[in-house]
Design a protein around this motif. Structure first.
Motif, PDB file in Angstrom:
ATOM      1  N   SER A  49       1.166 -52.872  15.833  1.00 46.50           N
ATOM      2  CA  SER A  49      -0.136 -51.812  16.427  1.00 46.50           C
ATOM      3  C   SER A  49       0.217 -51.570  17.996  1.00 46.50           C
ATOM      4  CB  SER A  49      -1.513 -52.718  16.347  1.00 46.50           C
ATOM      5  OG  SER A  49      -2.499 -52.240  17.218  1.00 46.50           O
ATOM      6  N   HIS A  77     -17.063 -57.965  11.659  1.00 49.26           N
ATOM      7  CA  HIS A  77     -15.841 -58.412  12.426  1.00 49.26           C
ATOM      8  C   HIS A  77     -16.045 -59.595  13.211  1.00 49.26           C
ATOM      9  CE1 HIS A  77     -17.383 -55.935  15.781  1.00 49.26           C
ATOM     10  NE2 HIS A  77     -16.611 -56.953  16.429  1.00 49.26           N
ATOM     11  N   CYS A 133     -13.486 -55.885  21.249  1.00 40.80           N
ATOM     12  CA  CYS A 133     -12.601 -54.871  21.004  1.00 40.80           C
ATOM     13  C   CYS A 133     -12.883 -54.444  19.244  1.00 40.80           C
ATOM     14  CB  CYS A 133     -11.305 -55.399  21.007  1.00 40.80           C
ATOM     15  SG  CYS A 133     -10.572 -55.357  22.771  1.00 40.80           S
ATOM     16  N   ARG A 147     -12.713 -54.347  15.197  1.00 43.34           N
ATOM     17  CA  ARG A 147     -11.826 -54.179  14.231  1.00 43.34           C
ATOM     18  C   ARG A 147     -10.672 -53.232  14.457  1.00 43.34           C
ATOM     19  NH1 ARG A 147     -12.736 -55.616   8.439  1.00 43.34           N
ATOM     20  NH2 ARG A 147     -14.826 -55.751   8.981  1.00 43.34           N
ATOM     21  N   LYS A 148     -11.054 -52.320  15.262  1.00 48.29           N
ATOM     22  CA  LYS A 148     -10.345 -51.109  15.744  1.00 48.29           C
ATOM     23  C   LYS A 148      -8.907 -51.637  16.378  1.00 48.29           C
ATOM     24  CE  LYS A 148     -13.670 -47.585  15.761  1.00 48.29           C
ATOM     25  NZ  LYS A 148     -14.475 -46.442  16.341  1.00 48.29           N
ATOM     26  N   TRP A 203      -5.764 -51.078  14.952  1.00 46.22           N
ATOM     27  CA  TRP A 203      -5.328 -49.593  14.491  1.00 46.22           C
ATOM     28  C   TRP A 203      -3.563 -49.765  14.504  1.00 46.22           C
ATOM     29  CZ3 TRP A 203      -2.689 -45.536  17.320  1.00 46.22           C
ATOM     30  CH2 TRP A 203      -2.633 -44.578  16.383  1.00 46.22           C
ATOM     31  N   PRO A 204      -2.975 -48.935  13.659  1.00 48.08           N
ATOM     32  CA  PRO A 204      -3.501 -48.125  12.562  1.00 48.08           C
ATOM     33  C   PRO A 204      -3.719 -48.859  11.235  1.00 48.08           C
ATOM     34  CG  PRO A 204      -1.116 -47.640  12.985  1.00 48.08           C
ATOM     35  CD  PRO A 204      -1.523 -48.694  14.116  1.00 48.08           C
ATOM     36  N   ILE A 246      -5.491 -50.949  10.130  1.00 48.91           N
ATOM     37  CA  ILE A 246      -7.024 -51.942  10.056  1.00 48.91           C
ATOM     38  C   ILE A 246      -7.209 -52.696   8.817  1.00 48.91           C
ATOM     39  CG2 ILE A 246      -9.414 -51.584  10.624  1.00 48.91           C
ATOM     40  CD1 ILE A 246      -8.814 -49.062  12.251  1.00 48.91           C
ATOM     41  N   ARG A 251      -9.572 -54.204   5.943  1.00 49.55           N
ATOM     42  CA  ARG A 251     -11.010 -54.014   5.710  1.00 49.55           C
ATOM     43  C   ARG A 251     -11.209 -54.884   4.401  1.00 49.55           C
ATOM     44  NH1 ARG A 251     -13.221 -50.279   8.633  1.00 49.55           N
ATOM     45  NH2 ARG A 251     -11.478 -48.752   9.906  1.00 49.55           N
TER      46      ARG A 251
END
Length: 554
Positions: free
Chosen positions: A197, A264, A330, A332-333, A336-337, A339, A341
């Motif tokens: 990330s 989160h 911050c 869950r983002k 990125w990319p 992520i 779930r």
């Protein structure tokens, strides 16, 4: 049902409102810490290798207290750059340079002495001692003058105790910054490879960087308060390494929880509670192990252990109480990319998963093979000698080490740094005769009275390099001979004796501290696993791995 304290703390660290409060409170403490401690200077490294109370230290103290002429010395060493013998013109040029140097640099130059093979010459230089700092400035002045007044076809270098001290200081100049920069670079690469990330790796790195700066300030405070000496570069490496390790443990568990929870913050709270004990146990184990270094005789070892223990405790506090609020804000983002779930398909088994499964299919065979490998590596310890010779302490050749090497090649090895004997209450002539029969003794000088004391001073010239392990063995033989022959008190000092005393104290520290560390590891493993059998097995694996690592390093 009553919620455990750890879970409540985790919820407080990650909730929408409390996370901001925690972050603000920690940053307020940081600002106060930085403001209060930033003006404190870092303690300097120990300038002396003398072991307090040792024979060599007593000799140095007696000589300093009973010698009215306080002088510092260095040796000017000249040889041809083409390796040929010195010509009459070369010797004349060396004499003229010595005279000019003595006038311009305000030092006393002794008689030029050429080696028997005529391939090298040395000139003793002396000057009045004011302080260690002044001596080093004078040494630099001498070297600068020699560079400004070269002799065609000759290499002229300066060596001696002060020269080695200057070269060691120069070797460390800028080393802390370089070590820190390399450490940060390695940690950044590992974090990027781990998280894949462009964002997430920055968060733990910044938190650990702030922890490192805080640890440095606290270390400076402790160093000045308790007169500790230490290497701040090592402190930074430990703080970055362990802090990143703790962050990886927490964030790895956080990522797993994100695949199970929609919230989160709840995922982070569970991850914090689940990893808290492992991080705390790991941290306290290393902190307690480092604190045992406070029992060391060697000053640098003792100081480094205490400040590193404080630094690692600070690293754990920052990771446990600053990193979670920042991650919570911050969201869950931050991953990125990729992520994570809930409901995502589990990724295919990676290399480490396959390796673990392969190990467990035939555990006995793998255990035996690895045990043999580790024992072979650990076997290298049987030939390991702790410490380095004086000329081996530099990664690349320095002027002092190169000049000393030239002296060792072309002059009687022990002439440049004789062994100093102080004796009282004994038959000095019988003692001199006994020393003359010791192996590797080339010559025993006449005895002289030390000032107005009852001490008799004798110089022993060795036939081996005074900075080598053989010279240390010679000192040990001389001490054995003195214990056998003398009914009075005999003290043996000089550079070789200082190195031997330092070597013996390092061994003493190893034999005292290593068992304590093993006990600490066993107790902490027992606390974590709740099983003494498991703790014993893990402790044995840890011991064998450590021995193999040190053996491989040696």
């Amino acid at each position: 049902m009553k919620v455990p304290v750890i879970s409540r703390v985790g919820d407080s660290l990650t909730s929408r409102r409390s996370a901001r409060i925690w972050a603000a409170a920690v940053f307020a403490v940081i600002l106060v810490l930085f403001g209060a401690l930033s003006s404190i200077q870092a303690p300097t490294r120990s300038a002396s290798s003398l072991v307090e109370g040792s024979d060599s230290a007593q000799v140095t103290e007696l000589l300093a207290a009973n010698t009215s002429d306080s002088k510092s010395s260095a040796l000017l060493v000249a040889s041809r750059t083409d390796g040929h013998a010195l010509s009459e013109a070369d010797n004349t040029a060396i004499d003229k340079q010595a005279v000019a140097l003595s006038q311009d640099a305000e030092v006393a130059a002794g008689r030029t002495m050429a080696s028997k093979d005529q391939q090298a010459a040395m000139v003793p230089l002396t000057w009045d001692t004011v302080s260690d700092t002044a001596d080093r400035q004078k040494l630099n002045e001498i070297r600068n003058w020699i560079q400004e007044h070269p002799i065609q076809g000759l290499s002229v270098q300066v060596t001696g105790a002060t020269a080695f001290a200057v070269d060691i200081t120069n070797a460390f100049a800028g080393a802390d910054f370089t070590l820190l920069a390399v450490t940060v670079g390695i940690v950044a690469v590992l974090l990027i490879l781990t998280y894949r990330s462009p964002v997430l790796w920055l968060i733990p790195l910044l938190v650990v960087a702030i922890a490192d700066r805080s640890a440095s300030l606290v270390a400076n405070l402790l160093g000045n308060a308790f007169n500790l000496t230490f290497d701040s570069g090592v402190l930074s490496v430990l703080v970055f390494g362990t802090g990143t390790n703790y962050a990886l443990l927490l964030i790895s568990r956080y990522r797993d929880e994100l695949q199970k929870n929609d919230d989160h913050r709840q995922a982070l709270s569970k991850a914090w509670a689940a990893s808290f004990e492992a991080i705390l146990t790991s941290n306290l184990t290393v902190v307690l192990a480092l604190l045992t270094l406070g029992l060391a005789v060697m000053e640098d070892t003792r100081g480094l252990g205490i400040v590193c223990a404080a630094g690692l405790l600070i690293a754990a506090i920052f990771v446990l109480f600053l990193l979670p609020p920042v991650l919570a804000m911050c969201g869950r983002k931050a991953f990125w990319p990729l992520i994570p779930r809930p409901g995502q398909e589990s990724k295919k088994e990676n290399f480490f998963g396959r390796a673990a499964r392969a190990v467990m299919t035939r555990p006995g065979l793998n255990l035996a093979a690895l045990a043999v490998l580790l024992m072979v590596l650990a076997g290298a310890l049987t030939g390991t000698r702790i410490g380095l010779d004086q000329t081996q302490q530099f990664r690349t050749a320095t002027e002092s080490s190169s000049a000393m090497q030239t002296l060792a090649e072309h002059f009687p090895a022990g002439e440049t740094q004789p062994i100093t004997i102080l004796a009282q209450g004994t038959a000095i002539q019988a003692l001199r005769d006994e020393f003359s029969g010791v192996e590797n003794v080339k010559r025993v000088g006449e005895s002289t009275q030390l000032g107005t004391t009852q001490w008799q001073q004798v110089s022993v010239i060795s036939a081996v390099d005074p900075s080598s392990a053989m010279a240390q063995d010679l000192v040990a033989d001389l001490r054995d001979a003195a214990a056998t022959e003398s009914a009075g008190q005999v003290l043996i000092g000089g550079q070789s004796a200082e190195q031997l005393d330092s070597h013996q104290m390092h061994l003493r520290d190893l034999f005292v501290i290593a068992p304590l560390i093993m006990v600490i590891c066993f107790v902490m493993l027992g606390w974590l696993t709740r099983s003494w059998r498991t703790a014993l097995a893990l402790g044995l694996v840890n011991l064998l791995s450590a021995a193999a690592a040190v053996g491989l390093g040696s």
